[in-house]
Design a protein around this motif. Structure first.
Motif, PDB file in Angstrom:
ATOM      1  N   THR A  83     -45.469 -47.291  -4.921  1.00  0.00           N
ATOM      2  CA  THR A  83     -44.731 -46.882  -6.107  1.00  0.00           C
ATOM      3  C   THR A  83     -44.058 -45.539  -5.864  1.00  0.00           C
ATOM      4  O   THR A  83     -44.488 -44.747  -5.012  1.00  0.00           O
ATOM      5  N   TRP A  84     -43.009 -45.264  -6.637  1.00  0.00           N
ATOM      6  CA  TRP A  84     -42.333 -43.984  -6.447  1.00  0.00           C
ATOM      7  C   TRP A  84     -43.244 -42.825  -6.827  1.00  0.00           C
ATOM      8  O   TRP A  84     -43.161 -41.746  -6.235  1.00  0.00           O
ATOM      9  N   GLU A  85     -44.172 -43.089  -7.783  1.00  0.00           N
ATOM     10  CA  GLU A  85     -45.103 -42.031  -8.168  1.00  0.00           C
ATOM     11  C   GLU A  85     -46.027 -41.660  -7.007  1.00  0.00           C
ATOM     12  O   GLU A  85     -46.297 -40.484  -6.768  1.00  0.00           O
ATOM     13  N   ASP A  86     -46.511 -42.687  -6.283  1.00  0.00           N
ATOM     14  CA  ASP A  86     -47.366 -42.436  -5.123  1.00  0.00           C
ATOM     15  C   ASP A  86     -46.619 -41.607  -4.071  1.00  0.00           C
ATOM     16  O   ASP A  86     -47.177 -40.685  -3.462  1.00  0.00           O
ATOM     17  N   LYS A  87     -45.355 -41.955  -3.864  1.00  0.00           N
ATOM     18  CA  LYS A  87     -44.563 -41.241  -2.857  1.00  0.00           C
ATOM     19  C   LYS A  87     -44.373 -39.780  -3.253  1.00  0.00           C
ATOM     20  O   LYS A  87     -44.497 -38.883  -2.411  1.00  0.00           O
ATOM     21  N   VAL A  88     -44.096 -39.558  -4.517  1.00  0.00           N
ATOM     22  CA  VAL A  88     -43.903 -38.182  -4.989  1.00  0.00           C
ATOM     23  C   VAL A  88     -45.173 -37.370  -4.803  1.00  0.00           C
ATOM     24  O   VAL A  88     -45.145 -36.230  -4.305  1.00  0.00           O
ATOM     25  N   VAL A  89     -46.323 -37.950  -5.187  1.00  0.00           N
ATOM     26  CA  VAL A  89     -47.595 -37.238  -5.056  1.00  0.00           C
ATOM     27  C   VAL A  89     -47.873 -36.913  -3.587  1.00  0.00           C
ATOM     28  O   VAL A  89     -48.269 -35.788  -3.245  1.00  0.00           O
ATOM     29  N   GLY A  90     -47.686 -37.900  -2.709  1.00  0.00           N
ATOM     30  CA  GLY A  90     -47.945 -37.670  -1.286  1.00  0.00           C
ATOM     31  C   GLY A  90     -47.102 -36.555  -0.710  1.00  0.00           C
ATOM     32  O   GLY A  90     -47.594 -35.681   0.020  1.00  0.00           O
ATOM     33  N   LEU A  91     -45.820 -36.552  -1.039  1.00  0.00           N
ATOM     34  CA  LEU A  91     -44.928 -35.521  -0.526  1.00  0.00           C
ATOM     35  C   LEU A  91     -45.234 -34.160  -1.140  1.00  0.00           C
ATOM     36  O   LEU A  91     -45.185 -33.130  -0.461  1.00  0.00           O
ATOM     37  N   GLU A  92     -45.564 -34.147  -2.427  1.00  0.00           N
ATOM     38  CA  GLU A  92     -45.887 -32.883  -3.094  1.00  0.00           C
ATOM     39  C   GLU A  92     -47.186 -32.278  -2.565  1.00  0.00           C
ATOM     40  O   GLU A  92     -47.360 -31.052  -2.569  1.00  0.00           O
ATOM     41  N   GLU A  93     -48.093 -33.117  -2.106  1.00  0.00           N
ATOM     42  CA  GLU A  93     -49.377 -32.613  -1.607  1.00  0.00           C
ATOM     43  C   GLU A  93     -49.301 -32.174  -0.144  1.00  0.00           C
ATOM     44  O   GLU A  93     -50.295 -31.727   0.417  1.00  0.00           O
ATOM     45  N   GLY A  94     -48.129 -32.322   0.480  1.00  0.00           N
ATOM     46  CA  GLY A  94     -47.983 -31.763   1.819  1.00  0.00           C
ATOM     47  C   GLY A  94     -47.531 -32.706   2.904  1.00  0.00           C
ATOM     48  O   GLY A  94     -47.365 -32.288   4.052  1.00  0.00           O
ATOM     49  N   ALA A  95     -47.322 -33.992   2.587  1.00  0.00           N
ATOM     50  CA  ALA A  95     -46.821 -34.908   3.605  1.00  0.00           C
ATOM     51  C   ALA A  95     -45.375 -34.575   3.937  1.00  0.00           C
ATOM     52  O   ALA A  95     -44.611 -34.124   3.083  1.00  0.00           O
ATOM     53  N   ASP A  96     -44.984 -34.803   5.188  1.00  0.00           N
ATOM     54  CA  ASP A  96     -43.612 -34.565   5.618  1.00  0.00           C
ATOM     55  C   ASP A  96     -42.758 -35.822   5.533  1.00  0.00           C
ATOM     56  O   ASP A  96     -41.531 -35.741   5.528  1.00  0.00           O
ATOM     57  N   ASP A  97     -43.409 -36.976   5.497  1.00  0.00           N
ATOM     58  CA  ASP A  97     -42.692 -38.240   5.360  1.00  0.00           C
ATOM     59  C   ASP A  97     -43.657 -39.266   4.797  1.00  0.00           C
ATOM     60  O   ASP A  97     -44.891 -39.078   4.845  1.00  0.00           O
ATOM     61  N   TYR A  98     -43.093 -40.369   4.279  1.00  0.00           N
ATOM     62  CA  TYR A  98     -43.908 -41.370   3.594  1.00  0.00           C
ATOM     63  C   TYR A  98     -43.305 -42.740   3.894  1.00  0.00           C
ATOM     64  O   TYR A  98     -42.147 -42.990   3.574  1.00  0.00           O
ATOM     65  N   LEU A  99     -44.085 -43.608   4.531  1.00  0.00           N
ATOM     66  CA  LEU A  99     -43.622 -44.949   4.883  1.00  0.00           C
ATOM     67  C   LEU A  99     -44.623 -45.965   4.360  1.00  0.00           C
ATOM     68  O   LEU A  99     -45.833 -45.801   4.529  1.00  0.00           O
ATOM     69  N   THR A 100     -44.121 -47.008   3.712  1.00  0.00           N
ATOM     70  CA  THR A 100     -45.016 -47.990   3.102  1.00  0.00           C
ATOM     71  C   THR A 100     -45.180 -49.227   3.983  1.00  0.00           C
ATOM     72  O   THR A 100     -44.277 -49.601   4.733  1.00  0.00           O
ATOM     73  N   LYS A 101     -46.343 -49.855   3.859  1.00  0.00           N
ATOM     74  CA  LYS A 101     -46.634 -51.114   4.540  1.00  0.00           C
ATOM     75  C   LYS A 101     -46.216 -52.269   3.631  1.00  0.00           C
ATOM     76  O   LYS A 101     -46.380 -52.167   2.417  1.00  0.00           O
ATOM     77  N   PRO A 102     -45.704 -53.362   4.202  1.00  0.00           N
ATOM     78  CA  PRO A 102     -45.421 -53.582   5.624  1.00  0.00           C
ATOM     79  C   PRO A 102     -44.195 -52.784   6.077  1.00  0.00           C
ATOM     80  O   PRO A 102     -43.362 -52.388   5.262  1.00  0.00           O
ATOM     81  N   PHE A 103     -44.097 -52.559   7.368  1.00  0.00           N
ATOM     82  CA  PHE A 103     -43.023 -51.736   7.908  1.00  0.00           C
ATOM     83  C   PHE A 103     -42.610 -52.298   9.262  1.00  0.00           C
ATOM     84  O   PHE A 103     -43.293 -53.140   9.854  1.00  0.00           O
ATOM     85  N   HIS A 104     -41.486 -51.818   9.748  1.00  0.00           N
ATOM     86  CA  HIS A 104     -41.010 -52.197  11.083  1.00  0.00           C
ATOM     87  C   HIS A 104     -41.346 -51.061  12.039  1.00  0.00           C
ATOM     88  O   HIS A 104     -41.021 -49.897  11.774  1.00  0.00           O
ATOM     89  N   GLU A 105     -41.973 -51.390  13.157  1.00  0.00           N
ATOM     90  CA  GLU A 105     -42.403 -50.355  14.097  1.00  0.00           C
ATOM     91  C   GLU A 105     -41.257 -49.483  14.608  1.00  0.00           C
ATOM     92  O   GLU A 105     -41.435 -48.264  14.752  1.00  0.00           O
ATOM     93  N   PRO A 106     -40.057 -50.047  14.883  1.00  0.00           N
ATOM     94  CA  PRO A 106     -38.954 -49.160  15.299  1.00  0.00           C
ATOM     95  C   PRO A 106     -38.634 -48.085  14.257  1.00  0.00           C
ATOM     96  O   PRO A 106     -38.260 -46.964  14.619  1.00  0.00           O
ATOM     97  N   GLU A 107     -38.780 -48.413  12.971  1.00  0.00           N
ATOM     98  CA  GLU A 107     -38.539 -47.407  11.941  1.00  0.00           C
ATOM     99  C   GLU A 107     -39.593 -46.313  12.004  1.00  0.00           C
ATOM    100  O   GLU A 107     -39.280 -45.120  11.868  1.00  0.00           O
ATOM    101  N   LEU A 108     -40.850 -46.705  12.205  1.00  0.00           N
ATOM    102  CA  LEU A 108     -41.915 -45.712  12.326  1.00  0.00           C
ATOM    103  C   LEU A 108     -41.646 -44.783  13.503  1.00  0.00           C
ATOM    104  O   LEU A 108     -41.765 -43.554  13.377  1.00  0.00           O
ATOM    105  N   ILE A 109     -41.284 -45.354  14.651  1.00  0.00           N
ATOM    106  CA  ILE A 109     -41.002 -44.529  15.836  1.00  0.00           C
ATOM    107  C   ILE A 109     -39.848 -43.579  15.560  1.00  0.00           C
ATOM    108  O   ILE A 109     -39.887 -42.393  15.936  1.00  0.00           O
ATOM    109  N   ALA A 110     -38.809 -44.065  14.896  1.00  0.00           N
ATOM    110  CA  ALA A 110     -37.661 -43.214  14.582  1.00  0.00           C
ATOM    111  C   ALA A 110     -38.057 -42.068  13.661  1.00  0.00           C
ATOM    112  O   ALA A 110     -37.591 -40.928  13.826  1.00  0.00           O
ATOM    113  N   ARG A 111     -38.920 -42.354  12.686  1.00  0.00           N
ATOM    114  CA  ARG A 111     -39.360 -41.298  11.775  1.00  0.00           C
ATOM    115  C   ARG A 111     -40.219 -40.262  12.508  1.00  0.00           C
ATOM    116  O   ARG A 111     -40.111 -39.060  12.250  1.00  0.00           O
TER     117      ARG A 111
END
Length: 221
Positions: A83-111
């Protein structure tokens, strides 16, 4: 370059670790907060990939504690909470990026590459220092405009670490940690001498200098 992966799904963790290894990273796996705390206290990591739902607590609480304690390394949250709320909380608490599952591994590597470029002040996948250029995409090196030379996975990982930490004395033990994960059959520090000798064939002995009893320095001045 060594990363810490916090993930309690064994199949996903194994797949991720293999993909990261194929891209020149070394990965230590933590399946719980307890293991992660122990590893962070004893090992040196350049980036953390953090799941939020772990068996002994919340990854978000661990992130908050790290930031409070002054850990400033990049943290990428990798979670099913989308959810967008989860993403906001994660970033506000100190994360530099936020990626949700399922995901594509090339995107993870790029991030991951983008976060590390930001950390080391780079703007592209090519590192450049005093006429030496290292291309992450092709894992090759060029010196003073000469033809690009392909590197092995270990040569590339070691060269990248040197170029990210120029003019600093790096011990064999520190370099060994960056080349081998904890669950691998660890080579002795002497293997670093072998790979340093190989890199000197490309860049010259004057660039990677030995400090007796201390380690090596990638000299830029």
């Amino acid at each position: 370059m060594k990363l810490l992966l916090l993930e309690d799904d064994d199949l996903l963790a194994e797949s991720l670790a293999e993909s990261l290894k194929d891209n020149g990273y070394r990965v230590d796996l933590a399946t719980s907060l307890k293991v992660a705390r122990s590893l962070m206290a004893t090992e040196h990591y350049e980036l953390v990939i953090l799941d939020l739902g772990l068996p002994d607590g919340s990854g978000l609480d661990l992130l908050k504690k790290w930031r409070k304690d002054g850990y400033d390394l990049p943290v990428l949250i990798l979670t099913a909470r989308d959810t967008w709320e989860d993403k906001v909380v994660g970033l506000e608490e100190g994360a530099d990026d936020y990626l949700t599952k399922p995901f594509h591994e090339p995107e993870l590597i790029a991030r991951i590459r983008a976060l590390l470029r930001r950390k080391f002040g780079s703007t592209s996948n090519e590192l450049s220092l005093n006429g030496i250029m290292l291309d992450e995409a092709s894992r090759s090196v060029s010196v003073n405009g000469r033809a690009w030379q392909s590197l092995t996975g270990t040569e590339f990982a070691l060269m990248r670490y040197f170029m990210h930490h120029p003019d600093r004395v790096l011990s064999k033990e520190r370099l060994l940690q960056q080349l081998y994960a904890l669950d691998q059959d660890a080579a002795t520090p002497n293997i670093i001498e072998v790979y340093v000798a190989r890199l000197r064939r490309y860049v010259g002995k004057s660039v990677i200098q030995t400090r007796r009893g201390q380690g090596y320095v990638f000299v830029t001045h």
